[in-house]
Design an enzyme around this catalytic site. Structure first.
Site, mmCIF file in Angstrom:
data_model
loop_
_atom_site.group_PDB
_atom_site.id
_atom_site.type_symbol
_atom_site.label_atom_id
_atom_site.label_comp_id
_atom_site.label_asym_id
_atom_site.label_seq_id
_atom_site.Cartn_x
_atom_site.Cartn_y
_atom_site.Cartn_z
ATOM 1 N N CYS A 154 -35.939 89.271 -57.580
ATOM 2 C CA CYS A 154 -36.414 89.167 -56.188
ATOM 3 C C CYS A 154 -36.338 90.556 -55.533
ATOM 4 C CB CYS A 154 -35.584 88.177 -55.384
ATOM 5 S SG CYS A 154 -35.379 86.556 -56.129
ATOM 6 N N ASP A 196 -43.358 83.407 -57.040
ATOM 7 C CA ASP A 196 -43.102 83.849 -55.660
ATOM 8 C C ASP A 196 -44.083 84.953 -55.241
ATOM 9 O OD1 ASP A 196 -41.033 82.097 -55.809
ATOM 10 O OD2 ASP A 196 -39.467 83.508 -55.253
ATOM 11 N N CYS A 226 -42.029 83.306 -61.765
ATOM 12 C CA CYS A 226 -41.519 82.301 -60.832
ATOM 13 C C CYS A 226 -42.583 81.873 -59.819
ATOM 14 C CB CYS A 226 -40.288 82.822 -60.100
ATOM 15 S SG CYS A 226 -40.638 84.198 -58.994
ATOM 16 N N CYS A 242 -38.516 81.724 -53.037
ATOM 17 C CA CYS A 242 -37.142 81.221 -52.987
ATOM 18 C C CYS A 242 -36.379 81.821 -51.791
ATOM 19 C CB CYS A 242 -36.430 81.568 -54.289
ATOM 20 S SG CYS A 242 -36.118 83.336 -54.468
HETATM 21 FE FE1 FES Z 1 -38.733 84.834 -58.137
HETATM 22 FE FE2 FES Z 1 -37.137 84.724 -56.073
HETATM 23 S S1 FES Z 1 -37.185 83.375 -57.776
HETATM 24 S S2 FES Z 1 -38.704 86.154 -56.404
#
Ligand code: FES
Length: 129
Positions: free
Chosen positions: A108, A37, A35, A64
Site C-alpha cells: 500500500c 486497489d 489486490c 483497503c
Molecule cells: Fe493493496 Fe492495500 S491491499 S493497496
C-alpha cells in the site's frame, strides 16, 4: 485478521485530504493489479519565491483501510514541499511516517509512492505543453 495501528485507524476514519482538487495541475493514478486497489492523488502546484511548491494534495482511493490511511498520510507529507523535495520522497520516508504496517500491507505504501510520483510527472508534462 489484519492489524490496524492507532495511527492507521485515525487516518482511515478521519482523513483530512480526502477528495478532489478541481483545479489540480497534477493528477496521478495508479492501481495494484494483485489486490485491485486504486489510488488517485491530486496536487495543486504553485510558484512562490521562484520555487514550485505543492500547495495542496488530495486523494481518492478505492481500496483497503491501509491504502486509504496511507493516501491521507502521503498527501500530508507532500503538502508544503517544493517539487524538488517531493520528488525525493521515498518508500522509506513514507514508511517512517506511516509507522507500524503488517507485511501484507507494505505494498500500500508502494502504491502511494507511485501515485505521488505520477502526479508530479503529470504536472511536469502539462507544463511542457
Ligand atoms: Fe493493496 Fe492495500 S491491499 S493497496
Amino acid at each position: 485478521m489484519v492489524y490496524y495501528s492507532k495511527k492507521i485507524m485515525e487516518h482511515f476514519l478521519h482523513p483530512r485530504h480526502l477528495g478532489k482538487i478541481k483545479d489540480a495541475n497534477g493528477v496521478g493514478d495508479t492501481q495494484n493489479l494483485r489486490c485491485g486497489d486504486v489510488m488517485k492523488i491530486y496536487i495543486k502546484v504553485e510558484k512562490k519565491d521562484g520555487k514550485e511548491r505543492i500547495k495542496e494534495a488530495k486523494f481518492e482511493t478505492l481500496g483497503c483501510g491501509h491504502a486509504i490511511a496511507i493516501s491521507d498520510m502521503i498527501c500530508a507529507l507532500a503538502e508544503g514541499k517544493t517539487l524538488k523535495q517531493a520528488k525525493k520522497i521515498t518508500f522509506d520516508d513514507i514508511a517512517e511516517q506511516v509507522g507500524e504496517v503488517p507485511k501484507p500491507k507494505l505494498h500500500c505504501i508502494r502504491l502511494a509512492e507511485t501515485a505521488l510520483k505520477s502526479a508530479i510527472k503529470d504536472h511536469e508534462s502539462k507544463k511542457k505543453k
